[in-house]
Design a protein around this motif. Structure first.
Motif, PDB file in Angstrom:
ATOM      1  N   ALA A 117       9.214  75.212  24.377  1.00  0.00           N
ATOM      2  CA  ALA A 117       9.733  75.000  25.727  1.00  0.00           C
ATOM      3  C   ALA A 117       9.542  76.255  26.577  1.00  0.00           C
ATOM      4  CB  ALA A 117      11.212  74.619  25.663  1.00  0.00           C
ATOM      5  N   PHE A 118       9.816  77.422  25.964  1.00  0.00           N
ATOM      6  CA  PHE A 118       9.660  78.682  26.694  1.00  0.00           C
ATOM      7  C   PHE A 118       8.206  78.894  27.115  1.00  0.00           C
ATOM      8  CE2 PHE A 118      10.670  82.872  28.008  1.00  0.00           C
ATOM      9  CZ  PHE A 118       9.643  83.702  27.585  1.00  0.00           C
ATOM     10  N   SER A 147       9.674  67.471  28.545  1.00  0.00           N
ATOM     11  CA  SER A 147      11.111  67.741  28.561  1.00  0.00           C
ATOM     12  C   SER A 147      11.909  66.501  28.195  1.00  0.00           C
ATOM     13  CB  SER A 147      11.538  68.260  29.939  1.00  0.00           C
ATOM     14  OG  SER A 147      11.367  67.265  30.927  1.00  0.00           O
ATOM     15  N   LEU A 148      11.476  65.327  28.674  1.00  0.00           N
ATOM     16  CA  LEU A 148      12.173  64.094  28.345  1.00  0.00           C
ATOM     17  C   LEU A 148      12.098  63.805  26.851  1.00  0.00           C
ATOM     18  CD1 LEU A 148      13.672  61.546  29.225  1.00  0.00           C
ATOM     19  CD2 LEU A 148      11.480  60.486  29.724  1.00  0.00           C
ATOM     20  N   GLY A 149      10.887  63.945  26.276  1.00  0.00           N
ATOM     21  CA  GLY A 149      10.748  63.709  24.835  1.00  0.00           C
ATOM     22  C   GLY A 149      11.573  64.665  24.009  1.00  0.00           C
ATOM     23  N   GLY A 150      11.579  65.950  24.378  1.00  0.00           N
ATOM     24  CA  GLY A 150      12.367  66.926  23.633  1.00  0.00           C
ATOM     25  C   GLY A 150      13.854  66.689  23.758  1.00  0.00           C
ATOM     26  N   ALA A 151      14.316  66.285  24.956  1.00  0.00           N
ATOM     27  CA  ALA A 151      15.739  66.038  25.152  1.00  0.00           C
ATOM     28  C   ALA A 151      16.222  64.882  24.286  1.00  0.00           C
ATOM     29  CB  ALA A 151      16.025  65.746  26.627  1.00  0.00           C
ATOM     30  N   ILE A 152      15.388  63.855  24.145  1.00  0.00           N
ATOM     31  CA  ILE A 152      15.767  62.722  23.290  1.00  0.00           C
ATOM     32  C   ILE A 152      15.820  63.160  21.827  1.00  0.00           C
ATOM     33  CG2 ILE A 152      14.979  60.479  22.429  1.00  0.00           C
ATOM     34  CD1 ILE A 152      13.910  59.926  25.217  1.00  0.00           C
ATOM     35  N   ARG A 153      14.829  63.954  21.387  1.00  0.00           N
ATOM     36  CA  ARG A 153      14.799  64.421  19.998  1.00  0.00           C
ATOM     37  C   ARG A 153      15.976  65.352  19.683  1.00  0.00           C
ATOM     38  NH1 ARG A 153       9.889  64.910  17.249  1.00  0.00           N
ATOM     39  NH2 ARG A 153      10.083  67.172  17.043  1.00  0.00           N
ATOM     40  N   LEU A 154      16.462  66.066  20.698  1.00  0.00           N
ATOM     41  CA  LEU A 154      17.550  67.025  20.500  1.00  0.00           C
ATOM     42  C   LEU A 154      18.874  66.514  21.045  1.00  0.00           C
ATOM     43  CD1 LEU A 154      15.616  70.231  21.610  1.00  0.00           C
ATOM     44  CD2 LEU A 154      16.259  69.675  19.265  1.00  0.00           C
ATOM     45  N   SER A 155      18.973  65.205  21.282  1.00  0.00           N
ATOM     46  CA  SER A 155      20.123  64.663  22.005  1.00  0.00           C
ATOM     47  C   SER A 155      21.456  64.958  21.333  1.00  0.00           C
ATOM     48  CB  SER A 155      19.957  63.151  22.180  1.00  0.00           C
ATOM     49  OG  SER A 155      19.837  62.513  20.914  1.00  0.00           O
ATOM     50  N   MET A 157      22.084  67.602  19.505  1.00  0.00           N
ATOM     51  CA  MET A 157      22.184  69.034  19.211  1.00  0.00           C
ATOM     52  C   MET A 157      22.944  69.819  20.286  1.00  0.00           C
ATOM     53  SD  MET A 157      20.670  69.052  16.352  1.00  0.00           S
ATOM     54  CE  MET A 157      19.507  68.077  15.400  1.00  0.00           C
ATOM     55  N   GLY A 158      23.581  69.118  21.215  1.00  0.00           N
ATOM     56  CA  GLY A 158      24.411  69.791  22.198  1.00  0.00           C
ATOM     57  C   GLY A 158      23.616  70.659  23.146  1.00  0.00           C
ATOM     58  N   ARG A 159      23.924  71.953  23.142  1.00  0.00           N
ATOM     59  CA  ARG A 159      23.310  72.862  24.100  1.00  0.00           C
ATOM     60  C   ARG A 159      21.809  73.040  23.884  1.00  0.00           C
ATOM     61  NH1 ARG A 159      27.853  77.727  24.072  1.00  0.00           N
ATOM     62  NH2 ARG A 159      29.583  76.463  24.896  1.00  0.00           N
ATOM     63  N   ALA A 160      21.321  72.747  22.700  1.00  0.00           N
ATOM     64  CA  ALA A 160      19.890  72.911  22.431  1.00  0.00           C
ATOM     65  C   ALA A 160      19.058  72.042  23.372  1.00  0.00           C
ATOM     66  CB  ALA A 160      19.571  72.565  20.978  1.00  0.00           C
ATOM     67  N   ALA A 161      19.525  70.808  23.640  1.00  0.00           N
ATOM     68  CA  ALA A 161      18.792  69.924  24.553  1.00  0.00           C
ATOM     69  C   ALA A 161      18.806  70.487  25.972  1.00  0.00           C
ATOM     70  CB  ALA A 161      19.400  68.520  24.533  1.00  0.00           C
ATOM     71  N   THR A 162      19.959  71.025  26.389  1.00  0.00           N
ATOM     72  CA  THR A 162      20.057  71.597  27.737  1.00  0.00           C
ATOM     73  C   THR A 162      19.125  72.799  27.884  1.00  0.00           C
ATOM     74  OG1 THR A 162      22.361  70.893  27.873  1.00  0.00           O
ATOM     75  CG2 THR A 162      21.636  72.588  29.429  1.00  0.00           C
ATOM     76  N   VAL A 163      19.144  73.681  26.898  1.00  0.00           N
ATOM     77  CA  VAL A 163      18.274  74.859  26.946  1.00  0.00           C
ATOM     78  C   VAL A 163      16.812  74.441  26.995  1.00  0.00           C
ATOM     79  CG1 VAL A 163      17.522  76.891  25.650  1.00  0.00           C
ATOM     80  CG2 VAL A 163      19.948  76.346  25.796  1.00  0.00           C
ATOM     81  N   TYR A 164      16.444  73.446  26.207  1.00  0.00           N
ATOM     82  CA  TYR A 164      15.062  72.977  26.146  1.00  0.00           C
ATOM     83  C   TYR A 164      14.587  72.498  27.520  1.00  0.00           C
ATOM     84  CZ  TYR A 164      10.985  70.522  24.229  1.00  0.00           C
ATOM     85  OH  TYR A 164       9.718  70.097  23.961  1.00  0.00           O
ATOM     86  N   VAL A 165      15.406  71.653  28.169  1.00  0.00           N
ATOM     87  CA  VAL A 165      15.019  71.096  29.468  1.00  0.00           C
ATOM     88  C   VAL A 165      14.964  72.190  30.530  1.00  0.00           C
ATOM     89  CG1 VAL A 165      15.707  69.513  31.300  1.00  0.00           C
ATOM     90  CG2 VAL A 165      15.878  68.800  28.924  1.00  0.00           C
ATOM     91  N   ARG A 203      22.856  63.043  26.846  1.00  0.00           N
ATOM     92  CA  ARG A 203      24.275  63.079  26.493  1.00  0.00           C
ATOM     93  C   ARG A 203      24.804  61.677  26.211  1.00  0.00           C
ATOM     94  NH1 ARG A 203      28.477  65.624  30.715  1.00  0.00           N
ATOM     95  NH2 ARG A 203      27.919  63.701  31.823  1.00  0.00           N
ATOM     96  N   GLU A 204      24.372  60.695  27.033  1.00  0.00           N
ATOM     97  CA  GLU A 204      24.812  59.316  26.798  1.00  0.00           C
ATOM     98  C   GLU A 204      24.291  58.799  25.454  1.00  0.00           C
ATOM     99  OE1 GLU A 204      27.134  58.628  30.217  1.00  0.00           O
ATOM    100  OE2 GLU A 204      26.798  57.406  28.453  1.00  0.00           O
ATOM    101  N   LEU A 205      23.031  59.125  25.143  1.00  0.00           N
ATOM    102  CA  LEU A 205      22.467  58.698  23.863  1.00  0.00           C
ATOM    103  C   LEU A 205      23.215  59.341  22.707  1.00  0.00           C
ATOM    104  CD1 LEU A 205      20.310  57.231  22.236  1.00  0.00           C
ATOM    105  CD2 LEU A 205      18.797  59.192  22.572  1.00  0.00           C
ATOM    106  N   SER A 206      23.531  60.614  22.823  1.00  0.00           N
ATOM    107  CA  SER A 206      24.296  61.300  21.789  1.00  0.00           C
ATOM    108  C   SER A 206      25.659  60.642  21.603  1.00  0.00           C
ATOM    109  CB  SER A 206      24.460  62.777  22.156  1.00  0.00           C
ATOM    110  OG  SER A 206      25.282  63.437  21.217  1.00  0.00           O
TER     111      SER A 206
END
Length: 618
Positions: A117-118, A147-155, A157-165, A203-206
């Motif tokens: 992501a970085f 970003s959408l694909g990563g957020a779903i994969r990390l849904s 994982m809490g803050r990890a998804a936010t940091v990724y996006v 977040r909703e998926l999580s």
């Protein structure tokens, strides 16, 4: 039911309490996060191949530009990151010790995800010069998709998804703001909205996954208690009913929120496909649309299963010709079958049946998709035959891999898959046949399956025939046009939707088709457009325009303002049930459920063309 590992070395938190305890104590992982992490590792090859393709596409677009040297240096580093990540996965796949010791993989996997992501964020910083419009469009679509694909994969994982996006989209938005201009400001706004929706959807998926896990745990505890007592008390029954009702409300809300970003992404990708002349851009946009459709199918399957189990899914009975329905169902699958080198046969007479057309189409579509997916050579055939005087037997047969006798009784269970031990997502999610079973019970289709391993499978449905007096009736619903090439001529369209991403995406798609489009986010704005002199040929209105604001009432107000009571109107919605949707259908308004498919829009516009409205002079 939870999918079971198919190999002895597959990791399960329940089978290795020492490993689970290690992660719980060191990383505060829940069982659900543990399972998603394992699934993330298993899907690494395909996920990272797609990520590599995304990076390569950006490299091709900018390597010859002003920032070419920086882009080439970035791409070299990017390739090292991809190679390192694949090396980590290969070590895990080839060494049984690592497969049994998932804690050793947690930090490398999470770190390389964020590093990827970085690296995309760094690319946005390095692109200090404005590129061509096509390159800029590809850059933005690629970043949003990754970003959408990563957020779903990390849904989970809490803050990890936010940091990724944020790492991906943050620099992109800042770059657009830095460049300024109407184009970049608009792109910054769209990307920001999609980023917010992506995080909310994750977040909703999580929450949904945690709720499902908690609900299963509660249900298991309830069953044990009831078995011990050997009776079902009235209070326990009320508790179970309330839990099911709460789950339905939760799924309805999550379903609506998940469909909004999917709708925007699919329409944006379709717009790029329409306006671009580059072959590889068209291919990439087609893949994006296919991904959005696949994600929508998963959401639909989960919701159908939940609603069927809860008893809240009611058939809408009607009479129709089976050959017409099969033509609609088979059309999108024929190209897939031909591409695989399969022979695709349809043999069905013009016979009227009585059922729910939409639900029956879903059953047939799932069976066809399953047959094509597991058939490598030979044919897929669908045929019909009258039996017992009042029934029509519908047969879907293939020459695929077949199903062994030990697996055949379980194929209709959720998440159960044959010949997919690695959980390859290209082979589905294990929900298609489970949905077929639930809907078949609801429609009394009496579905049966027989198979011989290595020779193929046969699925049969038994449909009730329509009465002779009803066989001449036809549905009032307009069906999609057979050819997407028959694009309607210019039509004036007024679009009303309170979701900014969906509004802009739908506006852009219609405009790319040559439509004269005006848009508004509420009824007041739409009335202002009319007062400014715009006379639409048709209305496209979202069903829910805010708290207590119905799209049905909005259509009535706009028709009244134009003094055209019969002005064609289309309802679009992220809901698949509820009072608003029932009211729309009762009012005779056509309804399209988000994500909106282009063929559905073209069918509606074709209807306007048939009425001759596109020929009206401005």
């Amino acid at each position: 039911m939870r999918p079971q590992p198919s190999t002895s070395d597959s990791f399960s938190p329940a089978q290795t309490p020492r490993a689970r305890g290690f992660i719980a104590s060191r990383l505060s992982f829940s069982d659900l996060q543990f399972q998603q992490l394992e699934q993330m590792i298993r899907s690494t090859p395909w996920a990272w191949i797609l990520a590599a393709a995304a990076g390569f596409l950006c490299y091709l677009e900018y390597k010859d530009g002003v920032d070419g040297q920086r882009v080439k240096a970035w791409f070299a580093v990017y390739c090292v990151i991809v190679a390192a990540r694949m090396g980590i996965w290969l070590a895990w796949a080839l060494r049984p010790g690592l497969r049994a010791n998932l804690p050793a993989m947690v930090l490398p996997i999470m770190a390389t995800n964020q590093l990827m992501a970085f690296s995309f964020g760094v690319l946005c910083v390095l692109l200090q010069s404005d590129g061509p419009a096509q390159a800029e469009a590809i850059l933005h679509i690629t970043m949003v998709t990754v970003s959408l694909g990563g957020a779903i994969r990390l849904s989970t994982m809490g803050r990890a998804a936010t940091v990724y996006v944020v790492l991906i989209l943050g620099p992109l938005v800042l770059r657009d703001i830095w460049f300024g201009g109407s184009y970049h400001v608009a792109m910054a706004s769209i990307v920001s909205l999609i980023g917010v929706y992506t995080l909310l959807s994750a977040r909703e998926l999580s929450s949904a996954l945690h709720e499902i896990q908690a609900q299963r745990r509660r249900n298991a505890e309830l069953v044990i208690a009831l078995s011990a007592e050997n009776e079902r008390s009235s209070s326990a029954r009320r508790t179970a009913e309330e839990a099911v009702a709460a789950r339905m409300r939760f799924f309805a809300s999550a379903n609506h929120d998940l469909r909004q970003p999917l709708n925007a992404m699919a329409l944006l990708a379709q717009t790029v496909h329409t306006v671009s002349t580059e072959h590889r851009v068209k291919e990439m946009s087609e893949q994006l649309v296919a991904c959005a459709d696949g994600m929508t199918d998963v959401v639909d399957d989960l919701l159908d299963i939940t609603r069927a189990d809860a008893g809240s899914l009611s058939p809408q009975w009607s009479t129709f010709a089976i050959d017409e329905l099969l033509g609609d169902c088979c059309r999108p699958h024929q190209a897939v079958a031909i591409a695989k080198g399969l022979c695709f046969e349809i043999s069905a007479g013009h016979v009227a049946v009585r059922s729910d057309r939409a639900l029956l189409a879903r059953v047939v579509t799932n069976l066809l998709a399953n047959a094509i997916r597991y058939t490598r050579e030979g044919k897929v055939r669908i045929s019909s035959q009258k039996i017992d005087g009042d029934r029509l037997k519908l047969t879907i047969e293939d020459t695929g891999i077949g199903i062994s006798s030990e697996h055949l009784p379980h194929v209709f269970e959720e998440f159960y898959q044959v010949d997919n031990p690695a959980r390859d997502r290209r082979l589905g999610y294990g929900l298609g046949l489970a949905t077929v079973k639930r809907l078949s019970e609801l429609l009394d289709l009496r579905v049966t399956a027989r198979s011989v391993q290595g020779q193929g499978s046969v699925f049969e449905l038994h449909l009730p025939l329509a009465d002779a007096t009803m066989s001449e009736q036809r549905e009032d619903v307009e069906r999609p046009a057979a050819s997407s090439s028959a694009t309607p001529l210019a039509v004036r369209i007024l679009v009303v939707d309170d979701d900014p991403s969906s509004l802009q995406a739908l506006d852009g798609l219609l405009a790319s088709w040559g439509m004269d489009v005006r848009s508004a986010s509420d009824v007041g704005g739409a009335l202002d457009v009319l007062h400014a002199g715009f006379r639409p040929h048709a209305l496209v209105v979202d069903l829910r325009l805010g708290p207590q604001v119905s799209g049905i009432q909005a259509i009535e107000d706009l028709r009244s303002a134009l003094n055209e009571a019969e002005l064609p109107a289309l309802i679009v919605t992220g809901d698949v049930g509820g009072d608003y949707l029932d009211a729309a259908r009762a009012a005779g308004l056509p309804v399209i459920v988000k994500p909106v498919r282009p063929s559905q829009l073209r069918a509606f516009l074709g209807h306007i063309q048939a009425l001759g409205r596109q020929g009206v002079a401005e």
